[in-house]
Motif scaffolding. Structure first.
Motif, PDB file in Angstrom:
ATOM      1  N   LYS A  57     -54.274  24.172 -28.400  1.00 43.55           N
ATOM      2  CA  LYS A  57     -53.088  24.999 -28.621  1.00 43.55           C
ATOM      3  C   LYS A  57     -51.829  24.234 -28.204  1.00 43.55           C
ATOM      4  CE  LYS A  57     -51.473  29.270 -26.899  1.00 43.55           C
ATOM      5  NZ  LYS A  57     -51.725  30.255 -25.825  1.00 43.55           N
ATOM      6  N   THR A  58     -51.933  23.580 -27.074  1.00 41.84           N
ATOM      7  CA  THR A  58     -50.794  22.794 -26.592  1.00 41.84           C
ATOM      8  C   THR A  58     -50.417  21.711 -27.594  1.00 41.84           C
ATOM      9  OG1 THR A  58     -51.428  23.167 -24.301  1.00 41.84           O
ATOM     10  CG2 THR A  58     -49.966  21.308 -24.727  1.00 41.84           C
ATOM     11  N   ILE A  59     -51.428  21.015 -28.109  1.00 43.15           N
ATOM     12  CA  ILE A  59     -51.137  19.946 -29.071  1.00 43.15           C
ATOM     13  C   ILE A  59     -50.450  20.501 -30.305  1.00 43.15           C
ATOM     14  CG2 ILE A  59     -52.172  18.267 -30.648  1.00 43.15           C
ATOM     15  CD1 ILE A  59     -54.197  17.622 -28.546  1.00 43.15           C
ATOM     16  N   LEU A  60     -50.963  21.618 -30.795  1.00 45.48           N
ATOM     17  CA  LEU A  60     -50.342  22.211 -31.978  1.00 45.48           C
ATOM     18  C   LEU A  60     -48.893  22.570 -31.706  1.00 45.48           C
ATOM     19  CD1 LEU A  60     -53.271  24.416 -33.272  1.00 45.48           C
ATOM     20  CD2 LEU A  60     -52.252  22.458 -34.429  1.00 45.48           C
ATOM     21  N   MET A  61     -48.630  23.096 -30.512  1.00 46.20           N
ATOM     22  CA  MET A  61     -47.252  23.442 -30.168  1.00 46.20           C
ATOM     23  C   MET A  61     -46.379  22.201 -30.075  1.00 46.20           C
ATOM     24  SD  MET A  61     -47.741  26.422 -27.377  1.00 46.20           S
ATOM     25  CE  MET A  61     -46.109  27.144 -27.296  1.00 46.20           C
ATOM     26  N   LEU A  62     -46.925  21.165 -29.447  1.00 49.06           N
ATOM     27  CA  LEU A  62     -46.149  19.933 -29.306  1.00 49.06           C
ATOM     28  C   LEU A  62     -45.871  19.316 -30.669  1.00 49.06           C
ATOM     29  CD1 LEU A  62     -47.838  18.269 -26.196  1.00 49.06           C
ATOM     30  CD2 LEU A  62     -45.531  19.192 -26.329  1.00 49.06           C
ATOM     31  N   GLU A  63     -46.885  19.334 -31.533  1.00 49.64           N
ATOM     32  CA  GLU A  63     -46.680  18.764 -32.870  1.00 49.64           C
ATOM     33  C   GLU A  63     -45.619  19.552 -33.625  1.00 49.64           C
ATOM     34  OE1 GLU A  63     -50.008  17.498 -35.093  1.00 49.64           O
ATOM     35  OE2 GLU A  63     -50.411  16.040 -33.509  1.00 49.64           O
ATOM     36  N   LYS A  64     -45.640  20.849 -33.406  1.00 50.51           N
ATOM     37  CA  LYS A  64     -44.637  21.701 -34.051  1.00 50.51           C
ATOM     38  C   LYS A  64     -43.243  21.347 -33.523  1.00 50.51           C
ATOM     39  CE  LYS A  64     -44.177  26.519 -35.230  1.00 50.51           C
ATOM     40  NZ  LYS A  64     -44.499  27.906 -34.840  1.00 50.51           N
ATOM     41  N   THR A  65     -43.158  21.190 -32.217  1.00 49.94           N
ATOM     42  CA  THR A  65     -41.877  20.815 -31.611  1.00 49.94           C
ATOM     43  C   THR A  65     -41.381  19.505 -32.200  1.00 49.94           C
ATOM     44  OG1 THR A  65     -42.499  21.862 -29.534  1.00 49.94           O
ATOM     45  CG2 THR A  65     -40.713  20.277 -29.438  1.00 49.94           C
ATOM     46  N   ILE A  66     -42.294  18.548 -32.319  1.00 46.47           N
ATOM     47  CA  ILE A  66     -41.900  17.253 -32.856  1.00 46.47           C
ATOM     48  C   ILE A  66     -41.462  17.364 -34.312  1.00 46.47           C
ATOM     49  CG2 ILE A  66     -42.760  14.971 -33.513  1.00 46.47           C
ATOM     50  CD1 ILE A  66     -44.348  14.928 -30.963  1.00 46.47           C
ATOM     51  N   SER A  67     -42.282  18.026 -35.122  1.00 47.42           N
ATOM     52  CA  SER A  67     -41.898  18.176 -36.530  1.00 47.42           C
ATOM     53  C   SER A  67     -40.543  18.828 -36.628  1.00 47.42           C
ATOM     54  CB  SER A  67     -42.844  19.097 -37.286  1.00 47.42           C
ATOM     55  OG  SER A  67     -44.113  18.591 -37.274  1.00 47.42           O
ATOM     56  N   ILE A  85     -52.047  14.524 -25.772  1.00 43.83           N
ATOM     57  CA  ILE A  85     -50.930  15.299 -25.235  1.00 43.83           C
ATOM     58  C   ILE A  85     -49.950  14.402 -24.505  1.00 43.83           C
ATOM     59  CG2 ILE A  85     -50.280  17.051 -23.533  1.00 43.83           C
ATOM     60  CD1 ILE A  85     -52.706  18.611 -24.311  1.00 43.83           C
ATOM     61  N   LEU A  86     -50.495  13.495 -23.704  1.00 37.24           N
ATOM     62  CA  LEU A  86     -49.608  12.595 -22.969  1.00 37.24           C
ATOM     63  C   LEU A  86     -48.758  11.763 -23.928  1.00 37.24           C
ATOM     64  CD1 LEU A  86     -51.977  11.477 -20.088  1.00 37.24           C
ATOM     65  CD2 LEU A  86     -49.875  12.803 -19.875  1.00 37.24           C
ATOM     66  N   MET A  87     -49.377  11.319 -25.006  1.00 36.20           N
ATOM     67  CA  MET A  87     -48.625  10.540 -25.989  1.00 36.20           C
ATOM     68  C   MET A  87     -47.563  11.390 -26.667  1.00 36.20           C
ATOM     69  SD  MET A  87     -51.541   8.259 -27.773  1.00 36.20           S
ATOM     70  CE  MET A  87     -50.597   6.997 -28.608  1.00 36.20           C
ATOM     71  N   LEU A  88     -47.944  12.607 -27.014  1.00 33.96           N
ATOM     72  CA  LEU A  88     -46.969  13.482 -27.674  1.00 33.96           C
ATOM     73  C   LEU A  88     -45.803  13.790 -26.735  1.00 33.96           C
ATOM     74  CD1 LEU A  88     -49.305  15.997 -29.542  1.00 33.96           C
ATOM     75  CD2 LEU A  88     -47.795  14.311 -30.576  1.00 33.96           C
ATOM     76  N   GLU A  89     -46.136  14.035 -25.463  1.00 35.03           N
ATOM     77  CA  GLU A  89     -45.070  14.339 -24.511  1.00 35.03           C
ATOM     78  C   GLU A  89     -44.140  13.140 -24.355  1.00 35.03           C
ATOM     79  OE1 GLU A  89     -45.946  16.455 -21.013  1.00 35.03           O
ATOM     80  OE2 GLU A  89     -46.600  18.127 -22.265  1.00 35.03           O
TER      81      GLU A  89
END
Lengths: 214, 214
Positions: free
Chosen positions: A129-139, B131-135
Motif C-alpha cells: 500500500k505504501t509503495i502504491l501511495m509513493l508511486e502515486k505521489t511521484i507520478s 520504498i527506500l528508493m522511492l523515498e
DNA sequence: TTAATAGCTTGATTCACATCAATAAAATAT
DNA sequence: ATATTTTATTGATGTGAATCAAGCTATTAA
C-alpha cells in the motif's frame, strides 16, 4: 480496547491470544488537530497505527515549504518501514484532524509477531500500500503539471463529498493556494466544474479528463 | 544456470529443490543496451529479476520528457509490486547497459513460494528496498532544487569512479543536460570540484555539502 | 584520415509557478 | 453583534529551469 483492536482490518487474522498480547504492548492515544506525532529523525521505537482521523506525512523543501508525501485517512500502519529497518523516521508526521493512534512497542511486536507468515503477509500488504501511495505521489508530482494535478484531483474525488479547504487541497497537491485558486477559476470559466456549498460538481467530465489523461 | 541462481543473494535461503523448481519456471535472457524490458501498462506475467547490468524505470511527463523513477544496478527484483498485486506495470523499463534478466513465471512462483515465511521475508526485504528508493526519489526531486541535486549526487558518488556521461547523470537527476552543465560550470568556478578524465574530484567538501544539507 | 554522429557548453528566450501584495470573504473568538 | 483571525481571490512581479539555438568537442563510422 480489546474489541476495538479486533475490529481493525489489519488484525483480522489475529486470535484472542494475539490480541491480548497486542493490547499489553500498546497504548491508545488521542491527538487533537495539528499535533505533531513524530519528527523526521526521531527514533522509531513505536509502531504507529492510525485507527481514526487523518494524518499527513511531510518534509520541508529548501524554501521551508512543506512537501506533503502522503495523507492517511483509513486504518493504516504509519511509517512501518522505519520500524522494520530500525531506522529513524524519514519524514515528519502530524494530525490533520483529531486522531486516535495506537502506539505499539515495536521490539516486542517484532519478536512476537514477525516470525509468522500470516503476520508477515500483513506487513507485505501494508508495504505494498505504501509503495502504491509513493508511486502515486511521484507520478502526480513529477509527471503532471499543476493544471493536470488539480483536474485529476477533482476527478478522482468526485462524487465523494469530503470537505477540505482549498488550502489543504493545494498542499496535498504540493502547490500554493494562489495557484490552486487560479486553476479552479480557469476550470469554472471553461464550464468544466462548478462549486456548490464547498463541493465541486463536474460539468464536463470529458474535457476535464483531457487535462491529465496522457 | 543452477549455480548462477544459487549465488543470487535474494535466494540465499533456497534449498536445492527450491532452486530446481525456480529454474524450471524461469528463463534467463540477455538484453543489449537500450532494450525495452516492458512498457507501462503491459501485463505483469513475469517476475523480472535483474542479475547483471543496469536498468532504468521511467515514465513520461506531459512534455514527453522521460522522468526516471529509479535506476537498478545490483541484483534486484524489478517491479515486484505489479506481480504481487496482479496489476499491469506502472512504469516503463529499459536497459542502460547490456543486462541479464531472469524471467520467472509469476503465477507458478506465487503458488510455490509465497506460502512460506522465509520467502515472504525475501519479498518484505525487496519491498522495503523499493520504498527506500522511492523515498529517495521523492526527497531528491520534491525537496531539492537542481543545484542541490547535483551537489548531492557528486558527494554521494565520490570517490566511486563510475563512468557515466553527463547526459545520463542529468537524466538520473531529472534535469536537462544544459542545466547540469551550467551547475557543474558554477561548481568548477567556485573551486568546489574539478574534473579529471571524466571523474569528479571534490576540492571543498564542506562547501559542497552546504548546498544540499538542509 | 576524413566524415558523420552524438555529446557538451554557453547564451538568449520562454514558461510555469512561486512570491509578494492587497483586498474580500468566511470562520472563529469575544 | 462586533472584533479578530484565517482563508480565498486576483493582480503584479520574480525566478529557476526548460527550451531553442549555435558552436564546439569527442567518439564512431566510412
Amino acid at each position: 480496547m480489546k474489541d476495538l483492536l479486533k475490529q481493525i482490518p489489519i488484525f483480522e487474522n489475529f486470535n484472542d491470544d494475539d490480541i491480548a498480547y497486542l493490547q499489553k504492548i500498546s497504548t491508545l492515544k488521542t491527538f487533537e488537530k495539528n499535533s505533531i506525532i513524530f519528527f523526521k529523525g526521531d527514533d522509531s521505537r513505536y509502531l504507529h497505527i492510525l485507527l481514526q482521523g487523518s494524518l499527513k506525512i511531510y518534509k520541508y523543501n529548501q524554501n521551508n515549504n512543506e512537501v506533503m508525501l502522503k495523507m492517511l485517512n483509513t486504518t493504516s500502519l504509519v511509517a512501518e518501514l522505519a520500524n522494520l529497518e530500525h531506522m529513524p523516521y524519514p519524514s515528519n508526521c502530524s494530525t490533520l484532524g483529531e486522531s486516535k493512534i495506537l502506539l505499539v512497542d515495536y521490539d516486542k511486536f517484532e519478536s512476537y509477531f514477525l516470525k509468522d507468515s500470516k503476520f508477515l503477509l500483513m506487513f507485505v500488504k501494508s508495504l505494498t500500500k505504501t509503495i502504491l501511495m509513493l508511486e502515486k505521489t511521484i507520478s502526480l508530482n513529477l509527471t503532471l503539471n499543476s493544471t493536470s494535478k488539480v483536474a485529476k484531483h477533482i476527478y478522482e474525488l468526485f462524487p465523494n463529498t469530503c470537505h477540505m479547504s482549498h488550502k489543504i487541497r493545494a498542499s496535498t497537491l504540493n502547490m500554493t493556494p494562489e495557484t490552486y485558486s487560479r486553476i479552479i477559476r480557469k476550470f469554472k470559466d471553461e464550464n468544466l466544474i462548478k462549486e456548490e456549498n464547498g463541493e465541486f460538481k463536474i460539468l464536463d467530465e470529458k474535457k476535464l479528463k483531457k487535462y491529465f489523461d496522457i
